[in-house]
Design a protein around this motif. Sequence first.
Motif, PDB file in Angstrom:
ATOM      1  N   TYR A  27       0.805  -1.228   0.000  1.00 51.61           N
ATOM      2  CA  TYR A  27       0.000   0.000   0.000  1.00 51.61           C
ATOM      3  C   TYR A  27       0.836   1.276   0.000  1.00 51.61           C
ATOM      4  O   TYR A  27       0.286   2.355  -0.201  1.00 51.61           O
ATOM      5  CB  TYR A  27      -0.930   0.026   1.216  1.00 51.61           C
ATOM      6  N   PRO A  98      -5.892   5.271   1.289  1.00 54.39           N
ATOM      7  CA  PRO A  98      -5.863   4.442   2.497  1.00 54.39           C
ATOM      8  C   PRO A  98      -5.456   5.181   3.764  1.00 54.39           C
ATOM      9  O   PRO A  98      -4.491   4.834   4.432  1.00 54.39           O
ATOM     10  CB  PRO A  98      -4.859   3.346   2.133  1.00 54.39           C
ATOM     11  N   GLN A 100      -6.899   6.441   7.494  1.00 58.10           N
ATOM     12  CA  GLN A 100      -7.979   6.202   8.443  1.00 58.10           C
ATOM     13  C   GLN A 100      -8.872   7.417   8.610  1.00 58.10           C
ATOM     14  O   GLN A 100     -10.093   7.284   8.745  1.00 58.10           O
ATOM     15  CB  GLN A 100      -7.418   5.782   9.808  1.00 58.10           C
ATOM     16  N   ASP A 138      -1.602   8.301   9.515  1.00 59.79           N
ATOM     17  CA  ASP A 138      -2.652   7.293   9.578  1.00 59.79           C
ATOM     18  C   ASP A 138      -2.859   6.588   8.238  1.00 59.79           C
ATOM     19  O   ASP A 138      -3.891   5.982   7.987  1.00 59.79           O
ATOM     20  CB  ASP A 138      -3.977   7.890  10.066  1.00 59.79           C
ATOM     21  N   HIS A 139      -1.839   6.638   7.367  1.00 56.51           N
ATOM     22  CA  HIS A 139      -1.831   5.826   6.144  1.00 56.51           C
ATOM     23  C   HIS A 139      -1.733   4.361   6.554  1.00 56.51           C
ATOM     24  O   HIS A 139      -1.001   4.009   7.480  1.00 56.51           O
ATOM     25  CB  HIS A 139      -0.632   6.233   5.281  1.00 56.51           C
ATOM     26  N   LEU A 140      -2.455   3.496   5.864  1.00 59.63           N
ATOM     27  CA  LEU A 140      -2.486   2.071   6.228  1.00 59.63           C
ATOM     28  C   LEU A 140      -1.092   1.475   6.262  1.00 59.63           C
ATOM     29  O   LEU A 140      -0.799   0.609   7.097  1.00 59.63           O
ATOM     30  CB  LEU A 140      -3.375   1.312   5.244  1.00 59.63           C
ATOM     31  N   CYS A 144       0.450  -0.432   9.534  1.00 57.80           N
ATOM     32  CA  CYS A 144       0.889  -1.831   9.495  1.00 57.80           C
ATOM     33  C   CYS A 144       2.356  -1.972   9.878  1.00 57.80           C
ATOM     34  O   CYS A 144       2.744  -2.951  10.528  1.00 57.80           O
ATOM     35  CB  CYS A 144       0.640  -2.414   8.104  1.00 57.80           C
ATOM     36  N   HIS A 180      -7.232   1.144  14.910  1.00 53.13           N
ATOM     37  CA  HIS A 180      -6.647   1.771  13.730  1.00 53.13           C
ATOM     38  C   HIS A 180      -6.611   0.896  12.478  1.00 53.13           C
ATOM     39  O   HIS A 180      -6.080   1.326  11.444  1.00 53.13           O
ATOM     40  CB  HIS A 180      -5.243   2.268  14.057  1.00 53.13           C
ATOM     41  N   VAL A 181      -7.178  -0.318  12.551  1.00 52.69           N
ATOM     42  CA  VAL A 181      -7.278  -1.150  11.345  1.00 52.69           C
ATOM     43  C   VAL A 181      -8.695  -1.688  11.194  1.00 52.69           C
ATOM     44  O   VAL A 181      -9.395  -1.377  10.225  1.00 52.69           O
ATOM     45  CB  VAL A 181      -6.277  -2.320  11.365  1.00 52.69           C
ATOM     46  N   PHE A 185     -11.109  -0.487   7.943  1.00 55.48           N
ATOM     47  CA  PHE A 185     -10.726  -1.170   6.708  1.00 55.48           C
ATOM     48  C   PHE A 185     -11.923  -1.716   5.925  1.00 55.48           C
ATOM     49  O   PHE A 185     -11.922  -1.618   4.683  1.00 55.48           O
ATOM     50  CB  PHE A 185      -9.719  -2.297   6.977  1.00 55.48           C
ATOM     51  N   THR A 208      -5.501  -8.487   2.448  1.00 55.41           N
ATOM     52  CA  THR A 208      -5.576  -7.676   3.668  1.00 55.41           C
ATOM     53  C   THR A 208      -6.819  -8.019   4.466  1.00 55.41           C
ATOM     54  O   THR A 208      -6.755  -8.174   5.700  1.00 55.41           O
ATOM     55  CB  THR A 208      -5.595  -6.178   3.301  1.00 55.41           C
TER      56      THR A 208
END
Length: 227
Positions: A27, A98, A100, A138-140, A144, A180-181, A185, A208
């Motif tokens: 991502y 991506p 949040q 807060d980018h995925l 991760c 946060h996921v 998502f 994912t």
Amino acid sequence: MNDNTRAEAIALCESRAGLYHLIATLYFQPLSQEQIDALAASDIADAASEEGSPFAIACADLSKALRLRHSGTKETLAADYTGAFYGIRTVSGRTAQPFQSLFEANALGLMGEARSEVYRTLKAHALRVPAGADLPEDHLSFICEYLAFLCDETAATLREQRDEDAASLIRDQRDFFETHVASWFPTFHAIANQIVEPRFYRGVLNLTEAFIAEEAAMLDDLERLLS
């Protein structure tokens, strides 16, 4: 905790860290040719053949897309990535960037409360986003990478037999993952799935989703092993 149980817990942490690193890479930005070739040479095809595996369908999509790669694959994947994840394409006025902040309840746009929370968490661990990355925390991908960091830290504490510290880190992982996921998502996936075009990034989204669906159970397994 006996040696076998400890080894099992460490292996589970390392496996999860590897998956989080992979998702973060997929991502973060369009893949380089080296990354595409490395992914094609990985064990994705083996995972695709595991009947009943929650990852099988997603891995099959990735494996087929990479098996058919050609001289224009890098450019094709880059165009799909930028169209979907840079917000160029939309569906019903929504983008699939991506972040949040774009998908949390009462979202007001980029740089929302989620970004501030992730920023504070990274700062507390002396972590920061890659130099030159003009993206909010807060980018995925960054989320991760932080979870991969926690997995690696948990494995390290288990090797040092600091089981109480490991248990605390697992609780931190669960809280961060849920906040946060898992919280956003599914909404992001539903929109992105309507925007991505080739098979590859549909496979990325499904991979994912499959991992997220299994993560709570894997955290349960870790807590059981430590109990």
